[in-house]
Design an enzyme around this catalytic site. Structure first.
Site, PDB file in Angstrom:
ATOM      1  N   GLU A   1      32.834 -20.563 154.503  1.00 37.52           N
ATOM      2  CA  GLU A   1      33.750 -19.917 153.554  1.00 37.52           C
ATOM      3  C   GLU A   1      34.763 -20.953 153.076  1.00 37.52           C
ATOM      4  O   GLU A   1      34.965 -21.986 153.722  1.00 37.52           O
ATOM      5  CB  GLU A   1      34.527 -18.817 154.278  1.00 37.52           C
ATOM      6  CG  GLU A   1      33.673 -17.877 155.064  1.00 37.52           C
ATOM      7  CD  GLU A   1      33.500 -16.543 154.395  1.00 37.52           C
ATOM      8  OE1 GLU A   1      34.344 -16.209 153.549  1.00 37.52           O
ATOM      9  OE2 GLU A   1      32.520 -15.856 154.715  1.00 37.52           O
TER      10      GLU A   1
ATOM     11  N   ASP B   1      34.929 -16.340 165.433  1.00 39.29           N
ATOM     12  CA  ASP B   1      33.777 -15.484 165.124  1.00 39.29           C
ATOM     13  C   ASP B   1      32.846 -15.386 166.340  1.00 39.29           C
ATOM     14  O   ASP B   1      32.356 -14.305 166.677  1.00 39.29           O
ATOM     15  CB  ASP B   1      33.036 -16.071 163.907  1.00 39.29           C
ATOM     16  CG  ASP B   1      31.766 -15.325 163.580  1.00 39.29           C
ATOM     17  OD1 ASP B   1      31.854 -14.219 163.032  1.00 39.29           O
ATOM     18  OD2 ASP B   1      30.669 -15.850 163.893  1.00 39.29           O
TER      19      ASP B   1
ATOM     20  N   GLY C   1      22.688 -12.057 163.474  1.00 35.62           N
ATOM     21  CA  GLY C   1      22.033 -11.728 162.200  1.00 35.62           C
ATOM     22  C   GLY C   1      20.727 -10.982 162.391  1.00 35.62           C
ATOM     23  O   GLY C   1      20.708  -9.846 162.866  1.00 35.62           O
TER      24      GLY C   1
ATOM     25  N   LYS D   1      31.721 -11.988 168.652  1.00 33.62           N
ATOM     26  CA  LYS D   1      30.346 -11.628 169.017  1.00 33.62           C
ATOM     27  C   LYS D   1      30.181 -11.617 170.536  1.00 33.62           C
ATOM     28  O   LYS D   1      29.467 -10.775 171.092  1.00 33.62           O
ATOM     29  CB  LYS D   1      29.364 -12.611 168.373  1.00 33.62           C
ATOM     30  CG  LYS D   1      29.352 -12.489 166.847  1.00 33.62           C
ATOM     31  CD  LYS D   1      28.633 -13.667 166.210  1.00 33.62           C
ATOM     32  CE  LYS D   1      28.614 -13.568 164.697  1.00 33.62           C
ATOM     33  NZ  LYS D   1      28.195 -14.819 164.045  1.00 33.62           N
TER      34      LYS D   1
ATOM     35  N   GLY E   1      27.384 -23.259 150.680  1.00 35.06           N
ATOM     36  CA  GLY E   1      27.591 -21.819 150.882  1.00 35.06           C
ATOM     37  C   GLY E   1      27.441 -21.384 152.329  1.00 35.06           C
ATOM     38  O   GLY E   1      27.365 -20.194 152.625  1.00 35.06           O
TER      39      GLY E   1
ATOM     40  N   THR F   1      28.129  -8.578 149.752  1.00 39.96           N
ATOM     41  CA  THR F   1      26.944  -9.407 149.992  1.00 39.96           C
ATOM     42  C   THR F   1      25.886  -8.623 150.771  1.00 39.96           C
ATOM     43  O   THR F   1      24.734  -8.503 150.338  1.00 39.96           O
ATOM     44  CB  THR F   1      27.353 -10.666 150.792  1.00 39.96           C
ATOM     45  OG1 THR F   1      28.481 -11.255 150.135  1.00 39.96           O
ATOM     46  CG2 THR F   1      26.236 -11.672 150.877  1.00 39.96           C
TER      47      THR F   1
ATOM     48  N   VAL G   1      25.661  -9.283 165.858  1.00 39.94           N
ATOM     49  CA  VAL G   1      25.473 -10.541 166.615  1.00 39.94           C
ATOM     50  C   VAL G   1      24.100 -11.109 166.277  1.00 39.94           C
ATOM     51  O   VAL G   1      23.095 -10.402 166.360  1.00 39.94           O
ATOM     52  CB  VAL G   1      25.533 -10.305 168.145  1.00 39.94           C
ATOM     53  CG1 VAL G   1      25.397 -11.634 168.888  1.00 39.94           C
ATOM     54  CG2 VAL G   1      26.806  -9.593 168.555  1.00 39.94           C
TER      55      VAL G   1
HETATM   56  N1  LIG Z   1      27.565 -12.212 155.195  1.00 38.94           N
HETATM   57  C1  LIG Z   1      26.812 -12.374 156.298  1.00 38.94           C
HETATM   58  O1  LIG Z   1      25.929 -13.250 156.377  1.00 38.94           O
HETATM   59  C2  LIG Z   1      27.019 -11.428 157.456  1.00 38.94           C
HETATM   60  C3  LIG Z   1      26.214 -11.594 158.597  1.00 38.94           C
HETATM   61  C4  LIG Z   1      26.360 -10.715 159.675  1.00 38.94           C
HETATM   62  C5  LIG Z   1      27.317  -9.720 159.604  1.00 38.94           C
HETATM   63  N2  LIG Z   1      28.107  -9.604 158.486  1.00 38.94           N
HETATM   64  C6  LIG Z   1      29.106  -8.537 158.457  1.00 38.94           C
HETATM   65  O2  LIG Z   1      28.783  -7.609 157.427  1.00 38.94           O
HETATM   66  C7  LIG Z   1      29.974  -7.028 156.924  1.00 38.94           C
HETATM   67  C8  LIG Z   1      30.023  -7.190 155.414  1.00 38.94           C
HETATM   68  O3  LIG Z   1      30.039  -8.575 155.129  1.00 38.94           O
HETATM   69  P1  LIG Z   1      29.817  -9.127 153.647  1.00 38.94           P
HETATM   70  O4  LIG Z   1      29.500 -10.571 153.794  1.00 38.94           O
HETATM   71  O5  LIG Z   1      28.884  -8.239 152.887  1.00 38.94           O
HETATM   72  O6  LIG Z   1      31.313  -8.963 153.043  1.00 38.94           O
HETATM   73  P2  LIG Z   1      31.707  -8.820 151.515  1.00 38.94           P
HETATM   74  O7  LIG Z   1      30.754  -9.551 150.654  1.00 38.94           O
HETATM   75  O8  LIG Z   1      33.159  -9.166 151.437  1.00 38.94           O
HETATM   76  O9  LIG Z   1      31.523  -7.260 151.221  1.00 38.94           O
HETATM   77  C9  LIG Z   1      32.454  -6.265 151.590  1.00 38.94           C
HETATM   78  C10 LIG Z   1      32.559  -5.304 150.426  1.00 38.94           C
HETATM   79  O10 LIG Z   1      33.331  -4.172 150.834  1.00 38.94           O
HETATM   80  C11 LIG Z   1      34.305  -3.927 149.824  1.00 38.94           C
HETATM   81  N3  LIG Z   1      35.447  -3.244 150.389  1.00 38.94           N
HETATM   82  C12 LIG Z   1      36.451  -3.780 151.131  1.00 38.94           C
HETATM   83  N4  LIG Z   1      37.332  -2.814 151.473  1.00 38.94           N
HETATM   84  C13 LIG Z   1      36.874  -1.664 150.938  1.00 38.94           C
HETATM   85  C14 LIG Z   1      37.362  -0.328 150.917  1.00 38.94           C
HETATM   86  N5  LIG Z   1      38.503   0.006 151.506  1.00 38.94           N
HETATM   87  N6  LIG Z   1      36.637   0.618 150.269  1.00 38.94           N
HETATM   88  C15 LIG Z   1      35.497   0.286 149.638  1.00 38.94           C
HETATM   89  N7  LIG Z   1      34.996  -0.972 149.598  1.00 38.94           N
HETATM   90  C16 LIG Z   1      35.674  -1.929 150.248  1.00 38.94           C
HETATM   91  C17 LIG Z   1      34.646  -5.308 149.305  1.00 38.94           C
HETATM   92  O11 LIG Z   1      35.305  -5.246 148.058  1.00 38.94           O
HETATM   93  P3  LIG Z   1      36.252  -6.493 147.630  1.00 38.94           P
HETATM   94  O12 LIG Z   1      35.354  -7.694 147.552  1.00 38.94           O
HETATM   95  O13 LIG Z   1      36.808  -6.069 146.331  1.00 38.94           O
HETATM   96  O14 LIG Z   1      37.273  -6.648 148.723  1.00 38.94           O
HETATM   97  C18 LIG Z   1      33.271  -5.947 149.228  1.00 38.94           C
HETATM   98  O15 LIG Z   1      32.612  -5.594 148.033  1.00 38.94           O
HETATM   99  C19 LIG Z   1      31.135  -7.698 157.669  1.00 38.94           C
HETATM  100  O16 LIG Z   1      31.523  -6.909 158.758  1.00 38.94           O
HETATM  101  C20 LIG Z   1      30.517  -9.001 158.163  1.00 38.94           C
HETATM  102  O17 LIG Z   1      31.147  -9.502 159.321  1.00 38.94           O
HETATM  103  C21 LIG Z   1      27.970 -10.431 157.418  1.00 38.94           C
END
Ligand SMILES: NC(=O)c1ccc[n+]([C@@H]2O[C@H](COP(=O)([O-])OP(=O)(O)OC[C@H]3O[C@@H](n4cnc5c(N)ncnc54)[C@H](OP(=O)(O)O)[C@@H]3O)[C@@H](O)[C@H]2O)c1
Length: 429
Positions: free
Chosen positions: A190, A201, A134, A205, A187, A13, A132
């Site tokens: 989760e 969570d 966003g 933070k 959405g 994402t 922390v």
């Molecule tokens: N989403 C939010 O609004 C948000 C806000 C603030 C901070 N964050 C942080 O941002 C980070 C990413 O979040 P996200 O929402 O983007 O998560 P996500 O959608 O699950 O994206 C993570 C990606 O990394 C891939 N991945 C996992 N293990 C891997 C590996 N060993 N090698 C290569 N690729 C790998 C995953 O593949 P698979 O799907 O196949 O496992 C997925 O495509 C997290 O630390 C989260 O806490 C997110």
């Protein structure tokens, strides 16, 4: 024009959002910052899933090593989430002389100190603005804007999912379960919402904020954490009738040389700005000895705000390192409290909802036990019956010790006249 090569690991994402912003705003960023950010590699273990952005196949890889050991890459952006393999990616990236940007609060809560110590020792930068709040630039404010301050208090609403649920319950009188289901449909939660609603969570933070603000290394497990699952719509209504809102707060408070760190639902006066932060929005309140009180408000998650924070880190890293100079102390913190305060030693006021049988003498029994533990009652209201023979009794107390309150509630809940577990919510002025 300085050019900076970026390797992104995790094309989910946020990874896809960051690539999209860097591609679509490349010229804009170049003109504004004087830095040309080039996405040199994008790594994910799954290269088949369609992403909301197109990238040249030549830069896509499944191999983390192809990012970490590519001498052209200046900055590694870790966006895989979780502790492993994210920790190895970040540490090895630093050992390879690369600056690192991450949005990973779970990782920083677990191993932030180790990561920052290594970065500081190597004169490299770790950007973690997105971990922390966003898109809210709270990390930069703590690292730079407030550097001359001794901080006394940082607290806030730092989990949008819980705040959305509590806001829905408050606005529409919905049950927790119904509000959670709506959050999932929209959405904002989760399918497995545990980490958000349990306060986990927020605790991740808060440990990042505690390190930056007070130099304290506290993992999530060191932080007293309570979620919002036990809050009922009636609690929100009763709190409102008394002039309060209920919010899930993460609190870091200096108290006589010690630091209180806690996450729990909290009653805050309806007139306080934080009470009016609703939906998925976050707000972080910071009090420093020079700046006084400050409030940061904005979107605490989501692709665009989070990508905004990640990209700002990439540009900051590039600027700090212009001309190849080594960073000074990229993550500044000094420990200026003696120790963490035990939760038992914390003093607050409380809201308590007892569910008792409707019989004479019940109130006297409850107040007798509270008095035994030195808890004095500020107000008490018997609410209309909720179900046959069960009547909610709502009390507000004066300041009491957490240890005493826990013992009193345990004793009261063991009485035959009590029909359900009592609900207790701490009050912050
Ligand atoms: N989403 C939010 O609004 C948000 C806000 C603030 C901070 N964050 C942080 O941002 C980070 C990413 O979040 P996200 O929402 O983007 O998560 P996500 O959608 O699950 O994206 C993570 C990606 O990394 C891939 N991945 C996992 N293990 C891997 C590996 N060993 N090698 C290569 N690729 C790998 C995953 O593949 P698979 O799907 O196949 O496992 C997925 O495509 C997290 O630390 C989260 O806490 C997110």
């Amino acid at each position: 024009m300085r050019k900076i090569n970026v390797g992104i690991i995790g094309f989910g994402t946020i990874g896809a959002g960051v690539v999209k912003v860097l591609q679509s705003k490349r010229a804009f960023l170049r003109e504004k910052s004087g830095i040309d950010v080039v996405v040199t590699r994008v790594c994910d273990k799954d290269l088949k899933t369609k992403r909301p952005v197109r990238v040249d196949k030549k830069i896509l890889t499944k191999s983390i090593a192809k990012v970490l050991y590519d001498p052209k890459i200046d900055v590694v952006v870790e966006l895989v989430g979780g502790v492993y393999p994210a920790k190895d990616i970040v540490l090895e990236g630093l050992r390879q002389g690369k600056h690192v940007v991450t949005a990973n609060k779970a990782l920083l809560s677990d191993s932030g100190r180790e990561i920052f110590d290594l970065a500081n020792a190597l004169g490299l930068c770790v950007g973690f603005e997105a971990s922390v709040g966003g898109g809210i630039p709270i990390i930069r404010a703590l690292k730079e804007g407030f550097i001359a301050n001794r901080l006394d208090l940082i607290y806030g609403i730092i989990n949008g999912t819980s705040n959305f649920i509590l806001s829905k319950m408050a606005d529409e009188g919905l049950s927790f379960e119904k509000a959670l289901a709506i959050a999932q449909e929209m959405g904002y939660a989760e399918r497995d919402p545990h980490l958000d609603i349990s306060g986990g969570d927020s605790a991740h933070k808060l440990s990042v904020l505690a390190l930056l603000g007070f130099g304290v290394t506290a993992k999530a497990r060191d932080i007293y954490t309570e979620g919002i699952e036990d809050i009922e719509a009636s609690d929100i209504r009763y709190a409102k009738e008394s002039g309060y809102a209920i919010k899930l707060l993460a609190i870091a408070k200096r108290a006589a040389g010690q630091l209180e760190l806690r996450v729990h639902p909290t009653l805050i006066p309806a007139s306080h700005l934080v009470s009016n932060v609703n939906g998925v929005y976050n707000a972080i309140f910071v009090k420093g000895d020079l700046v006084g009180e400050n409030l940061f408000y904005g979107q605490g998650a989501g692709v665009l705000p989070t990508s905004s924070a990640v990209v700002s880190d990439i540009i900051a890293v590039a600027k700090n390192c212009a001309g190849g100079c080594k960073s000074e102390k990229c993550v500044p913190f000094i420990r200026d409290v003696q120790r963490l305060k035990q939760m038992d030693d914390i003093k607050t006021r409380y809201y308590i909802r007892f569910s008792a049988v409707d019989k004479p003498g019940v109130l006297a029994k409850i107040s007798g036990i509270l008095a035994k533990y030195r808890i004095s009652i500020a107000s008490v209201t018997q609410k209309p019956r909720k179900s046959a023979n069960v009547v909610p009794i709502v009390m507000m107390t004066h300041e009491a010790l957490e240890r005493d309150m826990a013992k009193a509630i345990k004793e009261i809940d063991s009485l035959k006249i009590m029909k359900r577990k009592s609900v207790r919510v701490r009050i912050e002025a």
